[in-house]
Design a protein around this motif. Structure first.
Motif, PDB file in Angstrom:
ATOM      1  N   GLU A   1       0.869  -1.180   0.000  1.00 20.50           N
ATOM      2  CA  GLU A   1       0.000   0.000   0.000  1.00 20.50           C
ATOM      3  C   GLU A   1       0.906   1.230   0.000  1.00 20.50           C
ATOM      4  O   GLU A   1       2.130   1.104   0.091  1.00 20.50           O
ATOM      5  N   VAL A   2       0.288   2.391  -0.070  1.00 17.93           N
ATOM      6  CA  VAL A   2       1.067   3.628  -0.117  1.00 17.93           C
ATOM      7  C   VAL A   2       1.822   3.819   1.199  1.00 17.93           C
ATOM      8  O   VAL A   2       1.250   3.676   2.276  1.00 17.93           O
TER       9      VAL A   2
ATOM     10  N   LEU B   1       8.561  -1.368  -2.291  1.00 20.13           N
ATOM     11  CA  LEU B   1       8.280  -2.391  -3.299  1.00 20.13           C
ATOM     12  C   LEU B   1       6.800  -2.310  -3.648  1.00 20.13           C
ATOM     13  O   LEU B   1       5.971  -2.007  -2.787  1.00 20.13           O
TER      14      LEU B   1
ATOM     15  N   ASP C   1      -4.100  -0.345 -11.404  1.00 17.87           N
ATOM     16  CA  ASP C   1      -3.451   0.771 -10.702  1.00 17.87           C
ATOM     17  C   ASP C   1      -3.090   1.870 -11.697  1.00 17.87           C
ATOM     18  O   ASP C   1      -2.561   1.583 -12.782  1.00 17.87           O
TER      19      ASP C   1
ATOM     20  N   ARG D   1      -6.414   3.981  -7.844  1.00 19.63           N
ATOM     21  CA  ARG D   1      -7.022   2.832  -8.521  1.00 19.63           C
ATOM     22  C   ARG D   1      -8.052   3.289  -9.535  1.00 19.63           C
ATOM     23  O   ARG D   1      -8.645   4.349  -9.396  1.00 19.63           O
TER      24      ARG D   1
HETATM   25  P1  AMP Z   1      -1.994  -7.415  -3.108  1.00 23.70           P
HETATM   26  O1  AMP Z   1      -2.425  -8.273  -4.235  1.00 23.70           O
HETATM   27  O2  AMP Z   1      -2.684  -7.713  -1.822  1.00 23.70           O
HETATM   28  O3  AMP Z   1      -0.504  -7.404  -2.957  1.00 23.70           O
HETATM   29  O4  AMP Z   1      -2.430  -5.919  -3.463  1.00 23.70           O
HETATM   30  C1  AMP Z   1      -1.931  -5.305  -4.606  1.00 23.70           C
HETATM   31  C2  AMP Z   1      -2.322  -3.859  -4.653  1.00 23.70           C
HETATM   32  O5  AMP Z   1      -1.808  -3.138  -3.515  1.00 23.70           O
HETATM   33  C3  AMP Z   1      -1.722  -3.146  -5.843  1.00 23.70           C
HETATM   34  O6  AMP Z   1      -2.469  -3.378  -7.022  1.00 23.70           O
HETATM   35  C4  AMP Z   1      -1.739  -1.693  -5.381  1.00 23.70           C
HETATM   36  O7  AMP Z   1      -3.024  -1.135  -5.536  1.00 23.70           O
HETATM   37  C5  AMP Z   1      -1.428  -1.821  -3.887  1.00 23.70           C
HETATM   38  N1  AMP Z   1       0.019  -1.658  -3.636  1.00 23.70           N
HETATM   39  C6  AMP Z   1       0.928  -2.614  -3.492  1.00 23.70           C
HETATM   40  N2  AMP Z   1       2.150  -2.096  -3.232  1.00 23.70           N
HETATM   41  C7  AMP Z   1       2.016  -0.753  -3.225  1.00 23.70           C
HETATM   42  C8  AMP Z   1       2.910   0.340  -3.043  1.00 23.70           C
HETATM   43  N3  AMP Z   1       4.194   0.174  -2.764  1.00 23.70           N
HETATM   44  N4  AMP Z   1       2.394   1.607  -3.133  1.00 23.70           N
HETATM   45  C9  AMP Z   1       1.078   1.799  -3.396  1.00 23.70           C
HETATM   46  N5  AMP Z   1       0.186   0.796  -3.570  1.00 23.70           N
HETATM   47  C10 AMP Z   1       0.642  -0.474  -3.492  1.00 23.70           C
END
Ligand code: AMP
Length: 501
Positions: free
Chosen positions: A276-277, A298, A392, A407
């Motif tokens: 996340e952010v 990451l 994203d 998003r």
């Molecule tokens: P997940 O499948 O649970 O890993 O979630 C993936 C989503 O989390 C991505 O499509 C992004 O919307 C968000 N995300 C993952 N890493 C980041 C990051 N470093 N910064 C901002 N959003 C992120």
């Protein structure tokens, strides 16, 4: 040549047989013991003639669960970790999709469940431990594996209320962990402090890098994440030098000023985060108190094996600036596409799409959903090449770094958890006396807000929802509306509702 992640375990056992690999609250285990237990699990599956079959693992987050992952992998089958804290009805949905041939669990845990799994074999860890391992048969079966065979399936929130199983093969994990090891110089001196639950793919980095490099992995007790000072003391006492956490966990520490109480500078050396952010406001606190560490943002969804871009923090940022998600990993290509499926121009926002070995083999038994987001590369008219559309929105800054902008749909990240607001709405729709509902996310206050037509308190609603969705999806605030505002198409007008926040 390596086709299966367990080859790492074989190599590490040769180098460091007596070195401890995993530690949880109850036990620690050496690499040779990990291998012995894993071979027993593999033997138990091979005796049943299972190859390339789904195996559900219903266990508390523990060393036992980790060993079981490796056992399933040795046998050439694939696993899905089932979160024991999830409501039964959601687990049931996952089991119906996954249709495991075998469920591996512990006797105590199984006693408390009420799943309808009549035709599924249930194997207990306690019984597996008594099996004589048949190493020869295990290796014969492992030799039949291809690196495109699945290693695991992770279930994520689905917008229609049905969880989606993301399939990941050995090759994708092998490629990813090679990159992690090289980029962050991970070796047998690394001591990881794991935060991520095993049903969340951030844990893949901790688990498989440990086994590949002979590092040491601590499974940090979950309750410590509510006690930031104790959490940092735990890191200090156990000499943990590398963490890979979700920003929410790091924010809790900076918000409650724990870094002023426990000095980890020079001890905690690598601080990686993803999911996340990460607000610079909080990262700056970490950077102030642990200035000597390497920090890396990451980014990536489960569908591309955890991470597809990274940024190693190399300059200062103001509190209000956004932290880049950087550039693509080795052997990964990022395409930023506009609505016409063309590459965006300078300073233009587009959807981040991914190409490369990291791509999932699609959603488990869900061709329709798979086809929506795993599509032919629109820039390649010559042969079949899939890209993954992440949903994203991003743009590139003046340094050539990718910036995350938000998003394009209703997927959110709440306290590090990936949630489709549609899944909460579907659960609420099944409750009596609520005729219409709509969920929004208040990003500033980090709250899930539900608007309903009907009479109900937040407490009453959440009591009913507890049996339908995981705790982290429960709404934080309820707003009753007399009549749901509709737009010209007759759909709920989310923009009008947003104004009521
Ligand atoms: P997940 O499948 O649970 O890993 O979630 C993936 C989503 O989390 C991505 O499509 C992004 O919307 C968000 N995300 C993952 N890493 C980041 C990051 N470093 N910064 C901002 N959003 C992120």
């Amino acid at each position: 040549m390596q086709t299966n992640v367990t080859c790492w375990l074989d190599e590490t056992v040769k180098k460091y047989p007596e070195k401890i690999g995993f530690i949880d609250e109850n036990r620690s285990i050496t690499f040779s013991e990990i291998k012995n237990y894993a071979l027993k699990t593999a033997t138990a599956l091979i005796v049943k003639n299972l190859f390339k079959k789904p195996i559900a693992i219903y266990m508390d987050k523990s060393v036992d669960e980790l060993i079981t992952f490796f056992g399933v992998a040795y046998s050439g089958n694939f696993y899905s970790p089932i979160d024991v804290d999830m409501p039964n009805s959601r687990i049931q949905k996952i089991l119906e999709i996954f249709e495991p041939e075998v469920i591996i669990t512990k006797k105590e845990l199984w006693k408390k469940t009420k799943f309808d799994v009549e035709d599924t074999t249930v194997l207990f860890l306690e019984d597996i431990a008594k099996i004589e391992q048949d190493e020869k048969s295990v290796y014969l079966q492992r030799d039949k594996c291809c690196d495109t065979d699945l290693l695991y399936v992770l279930f994520t929130s689905g917008s229609t209320g049905i969880p989606k199983g993301v399939t990941i093969c050995h090759q994708s994990v092998i490629d990813y962990i090679d990159w992690v090891e090289e980029t962050f110089s991970i070796n047998s001196d690394t001591i990881f402090g794991n935060q991520a639950p095993f049903y969340f793919d951030n844990s893949v980095l901790d688990i498989y890098t440990t086994v590949k490099t002979g590092a040491l992995l601590y499974l940090i007790p979950q309750e410590l994440f509510s006690w930031p000072i104790k959490l940092l003391e735990y890191l200090e006492q156990n000499k943990i030098n590398t963490i890979f956490w979700v920003p929410s966990a790091m924010i809790l520490v900076s918000k409650l000023k724990a870094l002023t109480k426990v000095n980890l500078n020079g001890k905690l050396k690598k601080i990686l985060f993803c999911g996340e952010v990460m607000p610079n406001k909080h990262l700056n606190i970490w950077r102030k108190y642990i200035p000597d560490a390497t920090y890396a943002n990451l980014y990536g969804p489960t569908e591309i094996t955890d991470v597809c871009t990274y940024y190693i923090v190399d300059r200062t940022f103001g509190d209000a600036e956004s932290l880049p998600i950087g550039k693509a990993l080795m052997n990964t290509d990022i395409l930023i596409l506009n609505e016409e499926n063309q590459l965006v121009g300078n300073n233009e926002i587009g959807e981040l799409c991914v190409r490369g070995t990291s791509l999932s083999k699609g959603y488990y038994k869900n061709v329709e959903k798979t086809r929506q987001v795993f599509i032919q590369n629109p820039l390649n008219p010559y042969y079949i090449e899939l890209i993954y559309r992440t949903g994203d929105l991003v743009k590139v800054n003046e340094f050539g770094e990718i910036l995350y902008m938000g998003r394009k749909d209703f997927q959110i990240k709440h306290m590090g958890h990936r949630i489709e607001l549609g899944e909460i709405e579907t659960a609420i729709s099944s409750i009596e006396n609520i005729s219409m509902n709509c969920c929004l996310y208040d990003e500033k206050k980090c709250k899930i807000i539900v608007f309903i037509e009907g009479e109900m308190s937040l407490n009453e609603l959440n009591k009913k929802l507890e049996n339908l969705i995981p705790e982290y999806m429960l709404p934080n605030k309820i707003i009753i509306v007399e009549k749901m505002p509709l737009n010209q198409n007759g759909k709920i007008d989310r923009t009008a509702l947003k104004k009521l926040l």
